[in-house]
Design a protein around this motif. Sequence first.
Motif, mmCIF file in Angstrom:
data_model
loop_
_atom_site.group_PDB
_atom_site.id
_atom_site.type_symbol
_atom_site.label_atom_id
_atom_site.label_comp_id
_atom_site.label_asym_id
_atom_site.label_seq_id
_atom_site.Cartn_x
_atom_site.Cartn_y
_atom_site.Cartn_z
ATOM 1 N N ALA A 158 0.826 -1.208 0.000
ATOM 2 C CA ALA A 158 0.000 0.000 0.000
ATOM 3 C C ALA A 158 0.858 1.255 0.000
ATOM 4 C CB ALA A 158 -0.927 -0.006 1.212
ATOM 5 N N ALA A 159 2.063 1.150 0.580
ATOM 6 C CA ALA A 159 2.995 2.273 0.597
ATOM 7 C C ALA A 159 3.880 2.292 -0.644
ATOM 8 C CB ALA A 159 3.861 2.207 1.855
ATOM 9 N N ALA A 178 11.287 5.233 5.406
ATOM 10 C CA ALA A 178 10.707 5.152 4.062
ATOM 11 C C ALA A 178 9.203 4.914 4.137
ATOM 12 C CB ALA A 178 11.392 4.039 3.271
ATOM 13 N N LEU A 179 8.780 4.067 5.056
ATOM 14 C CA LEU A 179 7.351 3.837 5.249
ATOM 15 C C LEU A 179 6.656 5.113 5.706
ATOM 16 C CD1 LEU A 179 7.615 0.365 6.999
ATOM 17 C CD2 LEU A 179 6.256 0.783 4.939
ATOM 18 N N ALA A 180 7.259 5.810 6.674
ATOM 19 C CA ALA A 180 6.670 7.047 7.187
ATOM 20 C C ALA A 180 6.570 8.098 6.091
ATOM 21 C CB ALA A 180 7.490 7.563 8.361
ATOM 22 N N ASP A 181 7.605 8.207 5.281
ATOM 23 C CA ASP A 181 7.593 9.177 4.183
ATOM 24 C C ASP A 181 6.492 8.873 3.176
ATOM 25 O OD1 ASP A 181 9.713 10.502 5.331
ATOM 26 O OD2 ASP A 181 11.236 9.607 4.031
ATOM 27 N N ALA A 182 6.128 7.578 3.077
ATOM 28 C CA ALA A 182 5.055 7.171 2.160
ATOM 29 C C ALA A 182 3.676 7.279 2.808
ATOM 30 C CB ALA A 182 5.303 5.745 1.684
ATOM 31 N N GLY A 183 3.648 7.723 4.071
ATOM 32 C CA GLY A 183 2.374 7.929 4.749
ATOM 33 C C GLY A 183 1.915 6.787 5.621
ATOM 34 N N THR A 184 2.783 5.799 5.850
ATOM 35 C CA THR A 184 2.426 4.639 6.672
ATOM 36 C C THR A 184 3.275 4.614 7.939
ATOM 37 O OG1 THR A 184 1.847 3.318 4.732
ATOM 38 C CG2 THR A 184 2.285 2.118 6.774
ATOM 39 N N PRO A 185 2.664 4.725 9.130
ATOM 40 C CA PRO A 185 3.460 4.561 10.353
ATOM 41 C C PRO A 185 4.174 3.215 10.326
ATOM 42 C CG PRO A 185 1.284 5.413 10.881
ATOM 43 C CD PRO A 185 1.252 5.020 9.432
ATOM 44 N N ALA A 186 5.435 3.211 10.727
ATOM 45 C CA ALA A 186 6.226 1.997 10.575
ATOM 46 C C ALA A 186 5.888 0.932 11.603
ATOM 47 C CB ALA A 186 7.710 2.337 10.650
ATOM 48 N N VAL A 187 5.798 1.327 12.877
ATOM 49 C CA VAL A 187 5.748 0.348 13.964
ATOM 50 C C VAL A 187 4.610 0.669 14.926
ATOM 51 C CG1 VAL A 187 7.050 -0.761 15.824
ATOM 52 C CG2 VAL A 187 8.255 0.115 13.814
ATOM 53 N N SER A 188 3.867 -0.357 15.310
ATOM 54 C CA SER A 188 2.895 -0.243 16.393
ATOM 55 C C SER A 188 3.546 -0.775 17.660
ATOM 56 C CB SER A 188 1.632 -1.040 16.070
ATOM 57 O OG SER A 188 0.667 -0.901 17.095
ATOM 58 N N ILE A 189 3.593 0.039 18.711
ATOM 59 C CA ILE A 189 4.276 -0.317 19.958
ATOM 60 C C ILE A 189 3.252 -0.437 21.078
ATOM 61 C CG2 ILE A 189 5.950 0.442 21.696
ATOM 62 C CD1 ILE A 189 7.506 1.813 19.459
ATOM 63 N N ALA A 190 3.316 -1.541 21.818
ATOM 64 C CA ALA A 190 2.360 -1.815 22.901
ATOM 65 C C ALA A 190 2.862 -1.209 24.207
ATOM 66 C CB ALA A 190 2.143 -3.318 23.038
ATOM 67 N N GLY A 191 2.898 0.120 24.266
ATOM 68 C CA GLY A 191 3.439 0.780 25.446
ATOM 69 C C GLY A 191 2.573 0.689 26.676
ATOM 70 N N ALA A 192 1.294 0.352 26.522
ATOM 71 C CA ALA A 192 0.432 0.206 27.697
ATOM 72 C C ALA A 192 0.809 -1.015 28.518
ATOM 73 C CB ALA A 192 -1.032 0.117 27.268
ATOM 74 N N ASP A 193 1.484 -1.978 27.889
ATOM 75 C CA ASP A 193 1.961 -3.172 28.587
ATOM 76 C C ASP A 193 3.464 -3.037 28.780
ATOM 77 O OD1 ASP A 193 -0.477 -4.583 28.857
ATOM 78 O OD2 ASP A 193 -0.384 -5.179 26.760
ATOM 79 N N ALA A 243 8.211 10.548 16.238
ATOM 80 C CA ALA A 243 6.757 10.354 16.231
ATOM 81 C C ALA A 243 6.249 9.872 14.882
ATOM 82 C CB ALA A 243 6.058 11.654 16.620
ATOM 83 N N LYS A 244 6.966 10.172 13.803
ATOM 84 C CA LYS A 244 6.520 9.730 12.480
ATOM 85 C C LYS A 244 6.605 8.217 12.322
ATOM 86 C CE LYS A 244 9.489 12.049 10.144
ATOM 87 N NZ LYS A 244 10.252 12.571 8.977
ATOM 88 N N LEU A 245 7.505 7.599 13.073
ATOM 89 C CA LEU A 245 7.733 6.169 12.909
ATOM 90 C C LEU A 245 6.795 5.310 13.747
ATOM 91 C CD1 LEU A 245 11.654 6.063 12.943
ATOM 92 C CD2 LEU A 245 10.095 6.632 11.070
#
Length: 432
Positions: A158-159, A178-193, A243-245
């Motif tokens: 998609a990116a 590169a993902l962020a520049d294409a508009g896709t956040p790179a990583v989902s981080i489970a910071g609540a855990d 924050a972009k990543l």
Amino acid sequence: MRLSIIAGLCAVALAATACGAGEAGSDRALAGQTVDVIGTWSGEEQVHFEKVLDAFSKKTGAQVRYTGAGDELPTVVQTRVSGGTPPSIALVAQPGFAAQLAKSGAIKPVGAEVEDAVTANYAPIWKQLGSFDNRLYGVYFKVANKSTVWYNQKAFEAASLPVEKPATWDKFLATSRALADAGTPAVSIAGADGWTLTDWFENVYLRTAGPDNYDKLTRHEIPWTDETVRVALRELAKLFGDAKLVQGGSSGALQTEFAKSVTNVFDDPSQAAMVYEGDFVAGVISSSTKTVVGQDAGFFPFPSLNGSAPSVVTGGDMAVQFKDDAATTKLMQFLASPESGSVWAADGGYLSANKGIEPKAYPNEVTHELAQQILDAGDNVRFDMSDLTPAAFGGTKGAGMWKALQDFLGDPTKIDETMQGLESAAGKAYKP
């Protein structure tokens, strides 16, 4: 943290493989004897483990009674030991608890036949991890690979980017940008855990500081204000502080729980391209999304830093014995054999550090690769640091490592404050 991994992907029937060194005999000489086993597993995992125990019973004639105690296993075991009715064997996930049992004399050092099987079938590090005061007490029957980054191929498409499996941290960051520049956040981080953040730190620290310093920091033989900790936090800040990543930025990550971090990546449409955590991510993908592991979902090893060798942070379930009768010892010997692990491996949801298990025993290529990564790391395998430290420091919500690293995720510029907070919490937790 333990979750089922790729459970039930395949129901292949597997004939018993050739016996490895030290395997239990097949003379059924133990008929009429009963072995009492306690583990954490319930549900589907219990079904798989009971198939292993059934294979042992068929081979030896001994009967095995299994009780699933879940997260309450330490309490159940301690209560039974105090009451004079210990189990024959317990499978424990916390090495610190096993060390406590060894120190109190509640569990027995393994006999020569069990130790020979461990020596023959495992890399030396697994013998070290199962030993206390230079005596072997435990057999690691089931392990986890906590050094994997999972990606959604469709998110890369998609990116308009090719799927990257970066071998180095610098390339991982470049791919993320590169993902962020294409508009896709790179990583989902489970910071609540908070436990997921300890795993992030442990993987980076193992690769920047090396296995020896990892062991020293785990034992608090070097302080958390040591320069090696600073180096690891600086590397993490390159990701956490951009924050972009990070999907949702730091504030969004701090509100994201583990399961949500996985579905963020593998739901359709995806909200990020990658998620870090252990092999058990595959189980969440299979149970909570329509994405197929091995097709649109894949993984790559946690990237190397500064030329570091292949390394794996692991967890696992270690069998320890409270009794040394013939049937109990024979079951310990069986659990150290390739034959026992092959029974569960065929059903999926299982990894082993036993090098005698054939690749074809695993139900698919993804599971085999996850297990092979552990074997390839050799003695660069290290147990989850937070599980080895006092619980007040490494395993308590809102305190110790969990809280300090959540605060660091919230503001990755505060490296000195994070180090000082970690050292202060460790100093209190490690007091006799």
